[in-house]
Design a protein around this motif. Structure first.
Motif, PDB file in Angstrom:
ATOM      1  N   ALA A 146     -47.725  22.950  -5.527  1.00 54.82           N
ATOM      2  CA  ALA A 146     -46.784  22.469  -6.628  1.00 54.82           C
ATOM      3  C   ALA A 146     -45.579  22.766  -6.016  1.00 54.82           C
ATOM      4  O   ALA A 146     -44.370  22.010  -6.125  1.00 54.82           O
ATOM      5  CB  ALA A 146     -47.116  22.957  -8.045  1.00 54.82           C
ATOM      6  N   ARG A 147     -45.485  23.803  -5.536  1.00 59.03           N
ATOM      7  CA  ARG A 147     -43.956  24.076  -5.078  1.00 59.03           C
ATOM      8  C   ARG A 147     -43.418  23.491  -3.765  1.00 59.03           C
ATOM      9  O   ARG A 147     -42.287  23.164  -3.657  1.00 59.03           O
ATOM     10  CB  ARG A 147     -43.812  25.994  -4.485  1.00 59.03           C
ATOM     11  N   TRP A 148     -44.520  23.042  -2.880  1.00 57.75           N
ATOM     12  CA  TRP A 148     -44.049  22.236  -1.930  1.00 57.75           C
ATOM     13  C   TRP A 148     -43.746  20.912  -2.402  1.00 57.75           C
ATOM     14  O   TRP A 148     -42.462  20.221  -1.749  1.00 57.75           O
ATOM     15  CB  TRP A 148     -45.415  22.144  -1.144  1.00 57.75           C
ATOM     16  N   MET A 149     -44.406  20.277  -3.534  1.00 61.21           N
ATOM     17  CA  MET A 149     -43.855  18.979  -3.761  1.00 61.21           C
ATOM     18  C   MET A 149     -42.537  19.095  -4.546  1.00 61.21           C
ATOM     19  O   MET A 149     -41.722  18.196  -4.439  1.00 61.21           O
ATOM     20  CB  MET A 149     -44.998  18.539  -4.752  1.00 61.21           C
ATOM     21  N   GLU A 150     -42.614  20.229  -5.422  1.00 54.10           N
ATOM     22  CA  GLU A 150     -41.097  20.211  -6.021  1.00 54.10           C
ATOM     23  C   GLU A 150     -39.914  20.617  -4.807  1.00 54.10           C
ATOM     24  O   GLU A 150     -38.930  19.910  -5.004  1.00 54.10           O
ATOM     25  CB  GLU A 150     -41.202  21.759  -6.851  1.00 54.10           C
ATOM     26  N   GLY A 151     -40.223  21.090  -3.948  1.00 54.14           N
ATOM     27  CA  GLY A 151     -39.385  21.125  -2.763  1.00 54.14           C
ATOM     28  C   GLY A 151     -38.988  19.823  -2.246  1.00 54.14           C
ATOM     29  O   GLY A 151     -37.797  19.607  -1.805  1.00 54.14           O
ATOM     30  N   HIS A 152     -39.727  19.184  -2.143  1.00 54.92           N
ATOM     31  CA  HIS A 152     -39.560  17.693  -1.477  1.00 54.92           C
ATOM     32  C   HIS A 152     -38.747  17.033  -2.383  1.00 54.92           C
ATOM     33  O   HIS A 152     -37.979  16.316  -2.039  1.00 54.92           O
ATOM     34  CB  HIS A 152     -41.026  16.691  -1.393  1.00 54.92           C
ATOM     35  N   LEU A 153     -39.066  16.931  -3.855  1.00 55.14           N
ATOM     36  CA  LEU A 153     -38.227  16.250  -4.637  1.00 55.14           C
ATOM     37  C   LEU A 153     -36.685  16.927  -4.574  1.00 55.14           C
ATOM     38  O   LEU A 153     -35.600  16.000  -4.633  1.00 55.14           O
ATOM     39  CB  LEU A 153     -38.663  16.522  -6.111  1.00 55.14           C
ATOM     40  N   ALA A 154     -36.461  18.095  -4.614  1.00 54.91           N
ATOM     41  CA  ALA A 154     -35.213  18.697  -4.527  1.00 54.91           C
ATOM     42  C   ALA A 154     -34.561  18.300  -3.180  1.00 54.91           C
ATOM     43  O   ALA A 154     -33.467  18.407  -3.285  1.00 54.91           O
ATOM     44  CB  ALA A 154     -35.412  20.261  -4.841  1.00 54.91           C
ATOM     45  N   PHE A 155     -35.453  18.154  -2.320  1.00 53.39           N
ATOM     46  CA  PHE A 155     -34.740  17.983  -0.964  1.00 53.39           C
ATOM     47  C   PHE A 155     -34.019  16.604  -0.897  1.00 53.39           C
ATOM     48  O   PHE A 155     -33.080  16.281  -0.509  1.00 53.39           O
ATOM     49  CB  PHE A 155     -35.919  18.284   0.101  1.00 53.39           C
ATOM     50  N   GLU A 156     -34.884  15.587  -1.448  1.00 53.96           N
ATOM     51  CA  GLU A 156     -34.366  14.321  -1.600  1.00 53.96           C
ATOM     52  C   GLU A 156     -33.055  13.998  -2.519  1.00 53.96           C
ATOM     53  O   GLU A 156     -32.388  13.312  -2.317  1.00 53.96           O
ATOM     54  CB  GLU A 156     -35.670  13.209  -1.974  1.00 53.96           C
ATOM     55  N   LEU A 157     -33.106  14.993  -3.643  1.00 51.40           N
ATOM     56  CA  LEU A 157     -31.954  15.002  -4.574  1.00 51.40           C
ATOM     57  C   LEU A 157     -30.823  15.784  -3.990  1.00 51.40           C
ATOM     58  O   LEU A 157     -29.822  15.951  -4.487  1.00 51.40           O
ATOM     59  CB  LEU A 157     -32.226  15.495  -5.773  1.00 51.40           C
ATOM     60  N   GLN A 158     -30.785  16.582  -2.767  1.00 44.47           N
ATOM     61  CA  GLN A 158     -29.876  17.188  -1.866  1.00 44.47           C
ATOM     62  C   GLN A 158     -29.786  18.328  -2.748  1.00 44.47           C
ATOM     63  O   GLN A 158     -28.414  18.810  -2.915  1.00 44.47           O
ATOM     64  CB  GLN A 158     -28.744  16.342  -1.598  1.00 44.47           C
ATOM     65  N   GLU A 159     -30.497  18.881  -3.565  1.00 40.60           N
ATOM     66  CA  GLU A 159     -30.363  20.303  -4.378  1.00 40.60           C
ATOM     67  C   GLU A 159     -30.856  21.375  -3.484  1.00 40.60           C
ATOM     68  O   GLU A 159     -32.242  21.638  -3.435  1.00 40.60           O
ATOM     69  CB  GLU A 159     -31.381  20.235  -5.763  1.00 40.60           C
ATOM     70  N   TRP A 160     -30.085  21.781  -2.575  1.00 43.65           N
ATOM     71  CA  TRP A 160     -30.478  22.691  -1.474  1.00 43.65           C
ATOM     72  C   TRP A 160     -31.089  23.968  -1.880  1.00 43.65           C
ATOM     73  O   TRP A 160     -31.949  24.528  -1.266  1.00 43.65           O
ATOM     74  CB  TRP A 160     -29.523  22.608  -0.401  1.00 43.65           C
ATOM     75  N   GLN A 161     -30.471  24.309  -2.937  1.00 41.99           N
ATOM     76  CA  GLN A 161     -30.775  25.797  -3.531  1.00 41.99           C
ATOM     77  C   GLN A 161     -32.368  25.729  -3.863  1.00 41.99           C
ATOM     78  O   GLN A 161     -33.191  26.508  -3.750  1.00 41.99           O
ATOM     79  CB  GLN A 161     -29.798  26.249  -4.413  1.00 41.99           C
TER      80      GLN A 161
END
Length: 600
Positions: A146-161
Motif C-alpha cells: 500500500a505504501r509503495w502504491m501511495e508513493g507512485h501516486l504522490a510521485f506522479e503528482l510531484q508531491e515529493w515529501q
C-alpha cells in the motif's frame, strides 16, 4: 459438544504472487495491456470461486457486493481480490503513462487510475489488519504494498515529501522482510523490489534538497516508527525460530557436527543473515562512505552472533561436565561441544581479521592514513593471527595452519613497510633500510607458505597477487631510502620525495642559488609548486623548475641621507629699520587726512 477449532491465519505472499503473475503475463516485455487483461480474468475467476456476485436489486439498479470479514475464513483468495484490482489499475496507469507524451490528457486519466489502485490497496490492508485472521508477515506485506502504491501516486503528482515518506516506509519494510526469508529465491524477490524503489527515493530527495546537500545523509535519515519497527523485529524473530526448528551442520575441514538446540540455531541464523548482508547488500552500495559504515555494522552483528553461539555452547559444556555420572555418550557430546566452540572461535577471529582489513582499505582509499595508525591496526591483525594458530582445530589441519601462517607473515611485512615509512619521514635512513629488508624477508617467507596452500582458493590467489605487488614496492622503497642516505652523506640533495618532505632542503631553492647541486626536475617542480611563487624566466609554466626567485625577496638597502637646514641660524641680514620707520610716518599723515574728510 466439541468446541470448534480456530481457523489457521491466512497467508498470502503478496509480492511473490504479483511478481510471478507479471513475469508470466506480459510484463517481461512491458506489455501492460496483456497484464491488465489477465488481471481482469483472474478477478472474474476469484469471484466465481468465492461466489461473489454484484447483483441488481428489485428495481434493476446495480448493487455492489461488499466482502464480509466473517466470510474470510478458509481461503487466501479473499485477499487476492483487492490485490488483483490494485494490479489492474496500476497496469492501466503504466500503459497510459507510456502514451502520455503524445496525448497529455492521458496523464489525468493515469492519475485517476492510480487513485483507484490506492483505494484497492486500502481495502487489502483493511482485510489483512483483521486481528487473528491473517499472519503478521502478510499484514506487513500488505502495508508495504500500500505504501509503495501511495508513493507512485504522490510521485506522479510531484508531491515529493509524501512520495519520499511512502517509498521510504515500503523500502524499510521490504528490507526487514527480506532478511527473514528462508530461501535465496524469496530474498531475490524483495531485493528486486528494493532496487526498483531506490532510484525513486533518490529522485525525491534530490527534488526536496534542490540539488544541494548530501543525498545519502538524507536517505539515511528515514526510519520506521518505533512501533512498526518493533513489530517487524518480532516477525524476524519468529522467522528465525522457524528456521531454527530444522537442524544445521557446522563443518570444519572434513568433520561435521549437527546442531539441534533452538538457542544455538537462532544465533547461527543471525550469523548467516549478517554474512548475507556483507556479501550482497553492502557490496551493492555505490557510496563508499555509506558502504563502509554498513560493512562495519554487519561485522558487529556477525561478531555478536558468534559470541552468543559460543556463550550458549559454553553453558551446555558446564552443565554436562557438572553431572555426577559420566558415560561414553556424554563424553562424545562434550567433545562435540568443544568442537563447536573451536569452530565459533575460528569464525569469529576470521571475521575480526576481515573487519580490520576493511578498515585499513578504507583509510588507504580516503588518503588520510597515517603510518602509525596502520602499524597499530596491523599489530591487532598479528594478535588475531596468533590467536587463530592457538586453536586446536587449526593446529590439526595443516592446510589451514599454512594459510594462517602465510597471512601472519604478510601482516608482518606490511607492518614493517608502514613502520619504515614513518622512520623515513624522520630521516633515519639506516633504520628505514633495515625495516625494508626485514619486510622483504617476511614477504619471501609468506610467498613460500602461500605456495603450500591450495592454489584454486580465491583468497589464496588474491593474497599472492597482493604479495607480488608488495615485494615490488619494497624493492623500490629500499633503493629510494639508500639514495636518500647517500645524498645526505655526500652533502647533496636527497631523492625527490625526501627533498620535498625535508624542511629547509635544497629542493625549494631556485636554480640560480643551487648551481653546484643537482635536484631532479620533478622534485624541484613539486617544491616550487608547494613553496608558492612562480618561476621567473623559465617560460612561466605552473609547477615547473624555478630559475630565479620571483617575486624577489625583500633585502635591506641603505637609507637616503637626511639634510637639516641649519645655515639660517648663522645668516646676518642688512639693517632696514630706517626704511620701515619712514613708511610708518607717511602712512600716519595720510590716514589722518582720510579721517578728516571722510574718505576712509
Amino acid at each position: 459438544a466439541v468446541p470448534a477449532q480456530p481457523a489457521a491465519p491466512l497467508r498470502l505472499d503478496i509480492l511473490a504472487t504479483c511478481r510471478e503473475a507479471q513475469i508470466q503475463h506480459g510484463l517481461r516485455h512491458s506489455d501492460y495491456l496483456r497484464y491488465r487483461q489477465y488481471c481482469t480474468r483472474r478477478i472474474a475467476r476469484v469471484r466465481r470461486t468465492l461466489k461473489i456476485r454484484n447483483a441488481a436489486n428489485a428495481r434493476g439498479k446495480y448493487k455492489r457486493c461488499v466482502v464480509e470479514l466473517e466470510a474470510m475464513e478458509g481461503s487466501p483468495r479473499w485477499l487476492e481480490l483487492p490485490l488483483m484490482k490494485a494490479e489492474r489499475c496500476w497496469s492501466f496507469a503504466q500503459e497510459l503513462k507510456q502514451e502520455a507524451d503524445e496525448a497529455p490528457r492521458k496523464h489525468h486519466h493515469m492519475v485517476r487510475k492510480l487513485r483507484r489502485a490506492v483505494q484497492a490497496c486500502g481495502e487489502l490492508e483493511a482485510l489483512a489488519a483483521v486481528a487473528g485472521r491473517v499472519e503478521l508477515r502478510t499484514l506487513f506485506e500488505a502495508q508495504a504494498y500500500a505504501r509503495w502504491m501511495e508513493g507512485h501516486l504522490a510521485f506522479e503528482l510531484q508531491e515529493w515529501q509524501g512520495a519520499l515518506e511512502s517509498f521510504g516506509t515500503a523500502k524499510a519494510i521490504y528490507e526487514k522482510l527480506g532478511a527473514a526469508c528462508e530461501t535465496e529465491q524469496q530474498k531475490s524477490v524483495f531485493t528486486a523490489r528494493i532496487d526498483e524503489i531506490t532510484p525513486s527515493v533518490r529522485y525525491c530527495v534530490y527534488n526536496l534538497s534542490g540539488g544541494e546537500g548530501d543525498i545519502s545523509e538524507l536517505m539515511r535519515g528515514m526510519a520506521l516508527s518505533e512501533g512498526l519497527s518493533a513489530e517487524l523485529d518480532a516477525v524476524l524473530e519468529q522467522a528465525r525460530h522457524k528456521q531454527a526448528k530444522a537442524s544445521q551442520e557446522v563443518t570444519f575441514g572434513h568433520r561435521s557436527v549437527t546442531v539441534r538446540g533452538e538457542k544455538l540455531l537462532v544465533a547461527l541464523v543471525r550469523a548467516n543473515e549478517a554474512r548475507y548482508e556483507l556479501d550482497t547488500e553492502v557490496a551493492a552500495t555505490t557510496e563508499p562512505r555509506v558502504a563502509h559504515e554498513k560493512r562495519l555494522a554487519s561485522f558487529d552483528k556477525l561478531l555478536m552472533a558468534y559470541a552468543d553461539a559460543a556463550s550458549v555452547v559454553s553453558g551446555e559444556v558446564r552443565e554436562m561436565e557438572g553431572k555426577a555420572t559420566r558415560s561414553a555418550k556424554l563424553d562424545q557430546q562434550i567433545a562435540e561441544r568443544h568442537f563447536l566452540l573451536s569452530c565459533f572461535a575460528y569464525r569469529r577471529l576470521c571475521s575480526m581479521v576481515e573487519r580490520n582489513l576493511a578498515i585499513v582499505a578504507a583509510l588507504l582509499a580516503e588518503g588520510r592514513a597515517k603510518p602509525d595508525d596502520l602499524v597499530r591496526l596491523h599489530d591487532t591483525l598479528l594478535q588475531h593471527s596468533a590467536d587463530l594458530l592457538a586453536i586446536d582445530l587449526v593446529e590439526e589441519d595443516h592446510a589451514v595452519a599454512a594459510y594462517v601462517v602465510a597471512q601472519q607473515l604478510l601482516f608482518k611485512a606490511n607492518r614493517c613497510v608502514y613502520r619504515a615509512q614513518a622512520v623515513r619521514a624522520q630521516r633515519r635512513w639506516p633504520e628505514a633500510v633495515a625495516l625494508f629488508e626485514r619486510a622483504a624477508a617476511h614477504a619471501a617467507n609468506a610467498a613460500a607458505h602461500y605456495d603450500q596452500c591450495d592454489g584454486a582458493n580465491a583468497d589464496v590467489r588474491r593474497a599472492q597477487n597482493e604479495l607480488r605487488d608488495l615485494r615490488q614496492k619494497i624493492r623500490g622503497f629500499r633503493v629510494a631510502v639508500q639514495c636518500d642516505h647517500f645524498a645526505e652523506t655526500a652533502g647533496g640533495d636527497a631523492t625527490p620525495e625526501a627533498a620535498a618532505a625535508a624542511a629547509g632542503g635544497g629542493g625549494d631553492k631556485p636554480l640560480l642559488e643551487r648551481l653546484d647541486s643537482f635536484v631532479f626536475a620533478d622534485a624541484a617542480g613539486a617544491a616550487a609548486a608547494g613553496g608558492g611563487g612562480g618561476g621567473g624566466g623559465g617560460g612561466g609554466k605552473k609547477g615547473g623548475p624555478r630559475l630565479v626567485a620571483f617575486p624577489p625577496n625583500f633585502e635591506p638597502v641603505g637609507s637616503k641621507p637626511l639634510f637639516f637646514d641649519l645655515a639660517y641660524n648663522h645668516v646676518e641680514f642688512a639693517d632696514l629699520s630706517q626704511r620701515v620707520d619712514a613708511e610708518k610716518a607717511a602712512g600716519g599723515i595720510t590716514g589722518f587726512a582720510k579721517k578728516m574728510f571722510g574718505w576712509g
